[in-house]
Each structure stands twice: as structure tokens, then as C-alpha cells.
Motif scaffolding. Sequence first.
Motif, PDB file in Angstrom:
ATOM      1  N   SER A  86       0.813  -1.212   0.000  1.00  0.00           N
ATOM      2  CA  SER A  86       0.000   0.000   0.000  1.00  0.00           C
ATOM      3  C   SER A  86       0.855   1.274   0.000  1.00  0.00           C
ATOM      4  O   SER A  86       0.378   2.341  -0.366  1.00  0.00           O
ATOM      5  N   GLN A  87       2.126   1.141   0.408  1.00  0.00           N
ATOM      6  CA  GLN A  87       3.013   2.299   0.466  1.00  0.00           C
ATOM      7  C   GLN A  87       3.980   2.369  -0.716  1.00  0.00           C
ATOM      8  O   GLN A  87       4.733   3.323  -0.820  1.00  0.00           O
ATOM      9  N   MET A  88       3.943   1.353  -1.566  1.00  0.00           N
ATOM     10  CA  MET A  88       4.898   1.298  -2.669  1.00  0.00           C
ATOM     11  C   MET A  88       4.757   2.487  -3.612  1.00  0.00           C
ATOM     12  O   MET A  88       5.751   3.028  -4.114  1.00  0.00           O
ATOM     13  N   GLY A  89       3.527   2.924  -3.851  1.00  0.00           N
ATOM     14  CA  GLY A  89       3.321   4.081  -4.710  1.00  0.00           C
ATOM     15  C   GLY A  89       3.969   5.332  -4.141  1.00  0.00           C
ATOM     16  O   GLY A  89       4.593   6.116  -4.867  1.00  0.00           O
ATOM     17  N   THR A  90       3.853   5.512  -2.830  1.00  0.00           N
ATOM     18  CA  THR A  90       4.481   6.664  -2.174  1.00  0.00           C
ATOM     19  C   THR A  90       5.992   6.598  -2.280  1.00  0.00           C
ATOM     20  O   THR A  90       6.663   7.605  -2.548  1.00  0.00           O
ATOM     21  N   VAL A  91       6.554   5.396  -2.083  1.00  0.00           N
ATOM     22  CA  VAL A  91       8.005   5.214  -2.175  1.00  0.00           C
ATOM     23  C   VAL A  91       8.512   5.548  -3.572  1.00  0.00           C
ATOM     24  O   VAL A  91       9.500   6.280  -3.741  1.00  0.00           O
ATOM     25  N   VAL A  92       7.826   5.015  -4.596  1.00  0.00           N
ATOM     26  CA  VAL A  92       8.233   5.274  -5.980  1.00  0.00           C
ATOM     27  C   VAL A  92       8.143   6.767  -6.298  1.00  0.00           C
ATOM     28  O   VAL A  92       9.032   7.341  -6.949  1.00  0.00           O
ATOM     29  N   PHE A  93       7.079   7.407  -5.834  1.00  0.00           N
ATOM     30  CA  PHE A  93       6.903   8.842  -6.073  1.00  0.00           C
ATOM     31  C   PHE A  93       8.042   9.646  -5.450  1.00  0.00           C
ATOM     32  O   PHE A  93       8.606  10.553  -6.084  1.00  0.00           O
ATOM     33  N   ILE A  94       8.398   9.329  -4.203  1.00  0.00           N
ATOM     34  CA  ILE A  94       9.468  10.063  -3.521  1.00  0.00           C
ATOM     35  C   ILE A  94      10.808   9.817  -4.213  1.00  0.00           C
ATOM     36  O   ILE A  94      11.607  10.742  -4.406  1.00  0.00           O
ATOM     37  N   VAL A  95      11.068   8.563  -4.602  1.00  0.00           N
ATOM     38  CA  VAL A  95      12.338   8.229  -5.257  1.00  0.00           C
ATOM     39  C   VAL A  95      12.491   8.982  -6.570  1.00  0.00           C
ATOM     40  O   VAL A  95      13.526   9.622  -6.827  1.00  0.00           O
ATOM     41  N   ILE A  96      11.468   8.920  -7.411  1.00  0.00           N
ATOM     42  CA  ILE A  96      11.546   9.613  -8.702  1.00  0.00           C
ATOM     43  C   ILE A  96      11.613  11.118  -8.495  1.00  0.00           C
ATOM     44  O   ILE A  96      12.397  11.827  -9.152  1.00  0.00           O
ATOM     45  N   GLY A  97      10.809  11.621  -7.572  1.00  0.00           N
ATOM     46  CA  GLY A  97      10.830  13.059  -7.288  1.00  0.00           C
ATOM     47  C   GLY A  97      12.189  13.521  -6.801  1.00  0.00           C
ATOM     48  O   GLY A  97      12.712  14.548  -7.253  1.00  0.00           O
TER      49      GLY A  97
END
Length: 332
Positions: free
Chosen positions: A213-224
Motif C-alpha cells: 500500500s506504500q509502494m506508490g508513495t516510495v516510488v513517487f518520492i524516489v523519482i521526485g
Amino acid sequence: MNQRLKNTLPTLAIMLGASVWGVIWYPMRMLAALGLSGTAASATTSAAACLFVLALRRHAIRTVSWHWLLAALAFAAGVTNIGFVWGAIHGQVMRVLLLFYLTPAWTAVFAHFILHERLTRSGVALAGLSLAGAMTMLWSPELGMPLPANLAEWAGLMAGMGFAMSNVLIVKICRVLPDMKAEMRTATIFGGAAIVAAFATLFEAMPTPPAASQMGTVVFIVIGLGVVLASNNMLVQVGLAKVPANRASIIMLFELVVTALSAWAFAGEVPGPREWAGGACIVVACVLSSWVHRDRAPVGPLEALQPIDPADPLKEPSGDASAKKKSQRAMV
């Protein structure tokens, strides 16, 4: 007014870059809290930054030619990145950053052996002042020897050594590979950071991976973070192309101010008297180092990072180095 604004913008670009570096530790801690270890966060964000630079400045890839110095730069940048990120996540941010800023001491030594620069009395004195600041900050009657107190502080110290080595190697690369674009040095730095950090993940205990459920947040922060780091690096290089190197290095100390404020606001970390005293010695050493080297002819670490004008890829970087090249051609 327009001319004054034009002269102010490069300084603001460098200050903005320093501000970003002063708060970048916080999203890294967010990733750690979400289950992405410091080494993994360093690897993924650096890879995203490298890919972003290569995609944005792909026309400059043709200027790259193999040389062992590029591998050395990539490794030094990797040590810098993983040391800073891991130290900032697991240690007291301000102490880690002050140990990172012992660059005058390490730069004097590395430049002597790699660039064959004579180790002057002023260089030795400044290195001694930096180390005295570190000893003041680290000394405690209970701990005895003034050495880093934990692995996070050792990581910050190693990161500073890696940063000094990176700066010296950039100068060397500018001399050996003068046709290589600055953007490709940036890509080399981020690429090396990604590879070294990915290799380091093999030797650490596997943390609990981020929940689905948190993977989307992790990917967003990493790319950002990758895009922000790459854009910030190129923005600062534009500022460095317009500001004298000695003044730019002083402006970059604004990072310490931002880090102190962000550490107090987000982590409740307040430096004590010894941290302030030791940090003052380190900052004074950095400022005096910029002043002492203000008239040196060789390309310095900040001048070496001068980029090609994005608006005109065929235009030479501005500054003293470019003027000297034009003068030499005129003499010929």
C-alpha cells in the motif's frame, strides 16, 4: 535594475542549491521509515537522477570517452553519496554534516598527490584549523579520544573525504578530457553513486520491504528526489558559471544554516556549545580556503563544474577559465 537582477540570479541559484542539500536528509529519512534502507534509497534516487540527466542532455553523450579517471570519479561520488545519506539517516544531522565539511583538509592532501600542487604553509594551516574544529566538536571527557562517536559520524567523515576526492578528480578530468561536457560529469557522479550504493546493499541486513500500500508513495518520492537532485545540480552549475569560484564556495556554506534549521524543525536536534565552536572553526577554514585560493590560475573544483550554456550548447562556459582560453588562442 535588470542588470542587478541578472547579477543576483546566479547567487540565488547557488543558495537554492545549498538549501536543497540542507533538507534532502529529511525525505531520505522518510524513505527509511517506509522500509527503504539508506543504501537502497541512495541507489534508487541516484539512478533516477542519472537517467534524468542522460535523457535531458542526451546530445552530450557523444563527448564521453573512456578513461580510468571516470571510474575513479564514479567510485568517489558513490562513497560521498552513500556516506552522507546513511549518516544523515542514522546520526545527528548537524554533526554528520560538519564532519562532511572537513574538505579543506582532505582537498589539500589529495591535490598534492593527484594534481601535484605544492602543499603550502597556508594549506597546512587551514587543514589544521579544520581538524581542530572537528576535534573540538568530537572531544568529550567521557569518550576520550576525539573520534567520531558512532558509525553515522564515521560515514559523514568518509563522505567528506569522498567529496574532496571527487572535486580533485573533476579538476583532473577537465585537464585530461577537456571536450567532455559538464552534464556527463554529472551523469557519471550520479551513476557511480547508484552503482556503489547498489553494491553496498548486498552487505546489509535485509530490512522489512515497504508495504504494497506504500509502494506508490516510495516510488513517487524516489523519482521526485532523482529529478530534484539532477535539476538542482544543473541549476547550481549555471550559477557556478557566473560566480567566481571563491565566492561561490562561501555561498555554499548556506547549506549549514539550512541544515541546522531543518534539523531543529524536523528532528528536534539542537547543536550544543561544542558543536557550535567546532563548526565555527570548520566554516572559517572553508572561508579562508576560498580567500587564499582566489588568485590561483588552475581550474578549481567549482570552476571545473562550469556547464555549457543550455540556451547555446556551442557556447563556451563563461568565467576566468574561458577568458584564458580565448586569450591563449589570440596569442597563437
